[in-house]
Structure formats: C-alpha cells, structure tokens
Design a protein around this motif. Structure first.
Motif, PDB file in Angstrom:
ATOM      1  N   ARG A   1       0.757  13.928  -9.168  1.00 49.21           N
ATOM      2  CA  ARG A   1       0.279  12.603  -8.754  1.00 49.21           C
ATOM      3  C   ARG A   1       0.115  11.693  -9.963  1.00 49.21           C
ATOM      4  NH1 ARG A   1      -3.321  15.853  -5.806  1.00 49.21           N
ATOM      5  NH2 ARG A   1      -5.104  14.985  -6.958  1.00 49.21           N
TER       6      ARG A   1
ATOM      7  N   ARG B   1       2.134   8.083 -10.681  1.00 52.96           N
ATOM      8  CA  ARG B   1       1.386   6.850 -10.934  1.00 52.96           C
ATOM      9  C   ARG B   1       1.673   6.299 -12.323  1.00 52.96           C
ATOM     10  NH1 ARG B   1      -4.302   6.250  -8.167  1.00 52.96           N
ATOM     11  NH2 ARG B   1      -4.076   4.388  -9.413  1.00 52.96           N
TER      12      ARG B   1
ATOM     13  N   SER C   1       0.829  -1.189   0.000  1.00 59.19           N
ATOM     14  CA  SER C   1       0.000   0.000   0.000  1.00 59.19           C
ATOM     15  C   SER C   1       0.876   1.256   0.000  1.00 59.19           C
ATOM     16  CB  SER C   1      -0.890  -0.031   1.245  1.00 59.19           C
ATOM     17  OG  SER C   1      -1.785   1.026   1.238  1.00 59.19           O
TER      18      SER C   1
ATOM     19  N   SER D   1       1.137  -0.122 -11.941  1.00 63.10           N
ATOM     20  CA  SER D   1       0.467  -0.898 -10.893  1.00 63.10           C
ATOM     21  C   SER D   1       1.401  -1.863 -10.168  1.00 63.10           C
ATOM     22  CB  SER D   1      -0.701  -1.672 -11.491  1.00 63.10           C
ATOM     23  OG  SER D   1      -0.217  -2.575 -12.480  1.00 63.10           O
TER      24      SER D   1
ATOM     25  N   LEU E   1       0.341   8.518  -1.690  1.00 60.32           N
ATOM     26  CA  LEU E   1       0.968   9.557  -2.502  1.00 60.32           C
ATOM     27  C   LEU E   1       0.362  10.909  -2.137  1.00 60.32           C
ATOM     28  CD1 LEU E   1       2.646  10.579  -4.926  1.00 60.32           C
ATOM     29  CD2 LEU E   1       0.789   9.781  -6.409  1.00 60.32           C
TER      30      LEU E   1
ATOM     31  N   LEU F   1       1.220  -2.627  -6.513  1.00 62.20           N
ATOM     32  CA  LEU F   1       1.018  -1.390  -5.772  1.00 62.20           C
ATOM     33  C   LEU F   1      -0.464  -1.093  -5.612  1.00 62.20           C
ATOM     34  CD1 LEU F   1       3.740   0.809  -7.493  1.00 62.20           C
ATOM     35  CD2 LEU F   1       3.949  -0.526  -5.380  1.00 62.20           C
ATOM     36  N   GLU F   2      -0.865  -0.841  -4.398  1.00 62.73           N
ATOM     37  CA  GLU F   2      -2.226  -0.400  -4.095  1.00 62.73           C
ATOM     38  C   GLU F   2      -2.127   1.091  -3.777  1.00 62.73           C
ATOM     39  OE1 GLU F   2      -4.599  -0.894  -0.152  1.00 62.73           O
ATOM     40  OE2 GLU F   2      -4.920  -2.694  -1.360  1.00 62.73           O
ATOM     41  N   TRP F   3      -2.674   1.927  -4.653  1.00 62.21           N
ATOM     42  CA  TRP F   3      -2.509   3.374  -4.565  1.00 62.21           C
ATOM     43  C   TRP F   3      -3.576   4.043  -3.711  1.00 62.21           C
ATOM     44  CZ3 TRP F   3       1.735   5.778  -5.940  1.00 62.21           C
ATOM     45  CH2 TRP F   3       2.569   5.195  -6.895  1.00 62.21           C
ATOM     46  N   HIS F   4      -3.118   5.015  -2.931  1.00 66.30           N
ATOM     47  CA  HIS F   4      -3.991   5.916  -2.190  1.00 66.30           C
ATOM     48  C   HIS F   4      -3.411   7.311  -2.404  1.00 66.30           C
ATOM     49  CE1 HIS F   4      -5.737   2.495   0.004  1.00 66.30           C
ATOM     50  NE2 HIS F   4      -4.511   2.009  -0.098  1.00 66.30           N
ATOM     51  N   GLU F   5      -4.264   8.288  -2.665  1.00 67.42           N
ATOM     52  CA  GLU F   5      -3.788   9.650  -2.933  1.00 67.42           C
ATOM     53  C   GLU F   5      -4.458  10.645  -2.008  1.00 67.42           C
ATOM     54  OE1 GLU F   5      -4.044  10.956  -6.994  1.00 67.42           O
ATOM     55  OE2 GLU F   5      -3.572   8.958  -7.758  1.00 67.42           O
TER      56      GLU F   5
END
Length: 139
Positions: free
Chosen positions: A22, A26, A11, A31, A14, A38-42
């Motif tokens: 951003r 990415r 996880s 991914s 960003l 990758l598990e994205w959080h922005e």
C-alpha cells in the motif's frame, strides 16, 4: 495551485493485506495524477473492502492480486459481477506473466510489480479519465 484551476478530486480505494505494498502504491502515485487530485482510502482485509464498495462511493479500486486469503483477481471478478455500476478496477499482479490471468478477473487494467511509477500513474489517470478502453489493459 490557482483558484481557477480545473483540478478534480477522485476517490481511490486501495486494497492489500501488505502495508508495504500500500505504501509503494501511494508513494508511486502521490496525491495527484495529471490534473486529478487523489483522495486515498485503504483497507487491508476482504471484509473491509466489501463493506466499503458501494456504487458511487469510489472512482477507482486498486486491488493487490497477491493479497493473501482473498487475492485481488478473484475479488475483482466478484465485484464486477455483484456490484451495480462497479467502479473501474486496477489489479496489481506479482509479475508481468500473470497479466493473462487478469482477463478472467474482469479488471479494467493490470500493472505488474515491481511497480513503475510512470506506468502506474498513466494507467490510473487513464482509468479515472475514462480514456482506457473497457476490458483488461496490460501495462
């Protein structure tokens, strides 16, 4: 990908107030890096970032050193000093010459802009695998 794959999911949070930054990060990373999905959080604001950084929730923080109001270098230092077991932090600087400032930030690694996808990917993979040494690694 085969069922017997050894891929792990990590996880990543960003932080940048700039949506194109951003998007660039990415896009450069995609991914996955290496065998790591990758598990994205922005987040786009300092308040949203601080609210979400809970020990064990994220495996990596990527902070924009050029973010307005609360730049990533100052935020990195604050998090490293205040969050128990803070995850590794990668700071994106505006230029390579700013890397020395990142040593003050206590970031684990620094990548300058313009972003080089290979450098960014190698740095993120190293941080997620724990293969980069503690302290600022300038790429």
């Amino acid at each position: 990908m085969s069922a017997d794959s050894t891929t792990t999911t990590r996880s990543v949070l960003l932080y940048s107030d700039d949506a194109p930054v951003r998007a660039q990060v990415r896009q450069a990373l995609g991914s996955h890096v290496g065998d790591i999905d990758l598990e994205w959080h922005e987040v786009a604001t300092y308040d949203a970032l601080v609210e979400r950084v809970i020990p064990g929730r994220f495996d990596l923080l990527i902070l924009d050193g050029e973010a307005r109001k609360a730049g990533g270098m100052g935020v990195a230092r604050e998090l490293k000093n205040q969050v128990y077991n803070c995850p590794p932090i990668l700071v994106l600087t505006g230029r390579a010459q700013d890397a020395w400032l990142a040593s003050w930030s206590l970031a684990d690694a620094v990548v300058p802009r313009p972003l080089d996808a290979l450098t960014l990917s190698d740095t993120v993979e190293g941080l997620l695998e724990g293969s980069l040494q503690q302290g600022v690694n300038v790429q």
